[in-house]
Design a protein around this motif. Sequence first.
Motif, short mmCIF file in Angstrom:
data_model
loop_
_atom_site.label_atom_id
_atom_site.label_comp_id
_atom_site.label_asym_id
_atom_site.label_seq_id
_atom_site.Cartn_x
_atom_site.Cartn_y
_atom_site.Cartn_z
N ALA A 109 0.80 -1.21 0.00
CA ALA A 109 0.00 0.00 0.00
C ALA A 109 0.84 1.27 0.00
O ALA A 109 0.41 2.31 -0.49
N ALA A 110 2.05 1.17 0.53
CA ALA A 110 2.93 2.35 0.60
C ALA A 110 3.79 2.49 -0.65
O ALA A 110 4.55 3.45 -0.78
N GLY A 111 3.69 1.52 -1.57
CA GLY A 111 4.44 1.61 -2.81
C GLY A 111 5.76 0.89 -2.80
O GLY A 111 6.54 0.99 -3.75
N PHE A 112 6.05 0.15 -1.74
CA PHE A 112 7.30 -0.59 -1.67
C PHE A 112 7.11 -1.98 -2.27
O PHE A 112 6.06 -2.60 -2.12
N GLN A 113 8.16 -2.48 -2.93
CA GLN A 113 8.08 -3.80 -3.54
C GLN A 113 7.99 -4.86 -2.46
O GLN A 113 8.71 -4.81 -1.46
N THR A 114 7.11 -5.83 -2.63
CA THR A 114 6.79 -6.71 -1.52
C THR A 114 6.83 -8.19 -1.85
O THR A 114 5.99 -8.95 -1.39
N GLU A 115 7.76 -8.61 -2.64
CA GLU A 115 7.98 -10.05 -2.74
C GLU A 115 8.69 -10.43 -1.45
O GLU A 115 9.90 -10.34 -1.32
N ASP A 116 7.90 -10.82 -0.46
CA ASP A 116 8.42 -11.00 0.89
C ASP A 116 9.63 -11.93 0.92
O ASP A 116 9.72 -12.86 0.13
N TYR A 117 10.52 -11.65 1.85
CA TYR A 117 11.67 -12.54 2.02
C TYR A 117 11.75 -12.96 3.48
O TYR A 117 11.31 -12.24 4.38
N PRO A 118 12.29 -14.13 3.76
CA PRO A 118 12.33 -14.64 5.12
C PRO A 118 13.44 -13.99 5.94
O PRO A 118 14.46 -13.55 5.40
N THR A 119 13.23 -13.92 7.23
CA THR A 119 14.26 -13.46 8.16
C THR A 119 14.23 -14.36 9.39
O THR A 119 13.22 -15.02 9.66
N GLN A 120 15.33 -14.35 10.13
CA GLN A 120 15.38 -15.15 11.36
C GLN A 120 16.45 -14.61 12.29
O GLN A 120 17.55 -14.28 11.85
N LEU A 121 16.12 -14.52 13.56
CA LEU A 121 17.10 -14.14 14.57
C LEU A 121 17.92 -15.37 14.93
O LEU A 121 17.36 -16.39 15.36
N LEU A 122 19.23 -15.28 14.75
CA LEU A 122 20.12 -16.43 14.94
C LEU A 122 21.03 -16.23 16.14
O LEU A 122 21.65 -15.17 16.30
N ASP A 123 21.10 -17.24 16.98
CA ASP A 123 22.16 -17.34 17.99
C ASP A 123 22.69 -18.77 17.95
O ASP A 123 22.39 -19.52 17.01
N LYS A 124 23.46 -19.17 18.92
CA LYS A 124 24.05 -20.51 18.87
C LYS A 124 23.00 -21.62 18.87
O LYS A 124 23.27 -22.74 18.43
N SER A 125 21.81 -21.32 19.34
CA SER A 125 20.78 -22.36 19.46
C SER A 125 20.14 -22.73 18.14
O SER A 125 19.54 -23.81 18.03
N ASN A 126 20.23 -21.88 17.12
CA ASN A 126 19.52 -22.18 15.87
C ASN A 126 20.33 -21.85 14.63
O ASN A 126 19.77 -21.50 13.58
N LEU A 127 21.65 -21.97 14.72
CA LEU A 127 22.49 -21.72 13.56
C LEU A 127 22.27 -22.77 12.48
O LEU A 127 21.98 -23.92 12.78
N PRO A 128 22.43 -22.38 11.22
CA PRO A 128 22.35 -23.38 10.14
C PRO A 128 23.51 -24.35 10.23
O PRO A 128 24.56 -24.04 10.84
N THR A 129 23.36 -25.51 9.62
CA THR A 129 24.42 -26.52 9.66
C THR A 129 25.69 -26.03 8.99
O THR A 129 26.80 -26.20 9.53
N ASP A 130 25.55 -25.40 7.84
CA ASP A 130 26.70 -24.88 7.10
C ASP A 130 26.82 -23.39 7.36
O ASP A 130 26.17 -22.57 6.71
#
Length: 384
Positions: free
Chosen positions: A341-362
Amino acid sequence: MNIPTRRLLALVGAGLAFSLAACTTSTGAGSDGSASAAASDYKLPAAAQTVLDEAMKAPTWTPPKTSPKAAKGKFVVSIPCAEAAVGCARPGDAFLRAAKALGWRTQLIDPAGDPKKTQAALKQALQLGANGVWMPGGTVEAVGTDLLQQMRKAGVAMFTLGGRSQSLGPSAWSGIMNNDYGLSSPALAAYVAKDSGGKAKVLMVNDSEFPDVANGVKVFESKLGEYCPSCKISQRLDFSITDISTTLPSRVKAILQAHPDINYIYAPYDFAATQMSTALAQAGLAGKVKMVGADGNPQNIQAIKDGTQTVSYARPSELMGWVVADQMNRLFNGQPTINDAAGFQTEDYPTQLLDKSNLPTDVAKPWDAGIDYQSDFKKLWGVG
């Protein structure tokens, strides 16, 4: 709102200002920084816990349902804030890879963090006959409205990495990819409040040349005060992107030595956090003073694993570059971009807060939430 889902953008450009304000400011009740409640009795408010839980959940992403086939014979240019700045290079380089997948001719022009060189780069792109320009980093104001009007008059599809803190909106550009650091700050504030047990004393580091970055600082401070009245901002430091690998580490080291009560550093973005970790190591404070930041660059995810950074609000910067290519391809095919509605492009992308408990394997791989977005886009474009 699903906090791990974010809108398109983060801007990083260049300037030459460096100021250090050695003032102590409380974010909670009591201007002298006294706690409004005993730290031992501290409990993260329920609303803040919800923000934190949502931010740390594994994210999802849904690609656009439809997209036009690849436009033919296009020439596009990427002009990052500085190719040496990881947060600018990642989405810029990914855009060039996506453009090549679309069959377009590409060129990188690196202004190396200099606003005058950024303007020169845009003029060069115009002279070269670029059909599209992607500018991941650099403030809208630094470009100048006259040049923007020239680009639009020439029919150049122009996108920048920025957000709702920009004073100029979509009417000045073909599209602004929203990456406002104010979106990640509430989760970072909740994390610091809980992790410190209500005892956080924060060195607030800001790169005020970028509106979205400065907004992240403002929101973090506001939310920390709301979530943790006994926490406080102990010191502030403002720098420029050109200072990151030169004077920033030594300035941070000097502050930490002069103020041994500081136990957290808020990094405005992860590229700065990488350099400030040097200051922590030199001061013998690695792991003792905790660093929080945003972007989720590979270097920072590795730092979290190693214990030299505590947390990062990760964004899939490479996915952003592919989204820009998709949006640009829509314009080349005479179709509108996907806007909110504000005119910003909105093909949403994922985000995640990372600490040692949920780091990716690689941890060496750029964070992408495990999504095969390249295959999704190639299928939509009919190129693979």
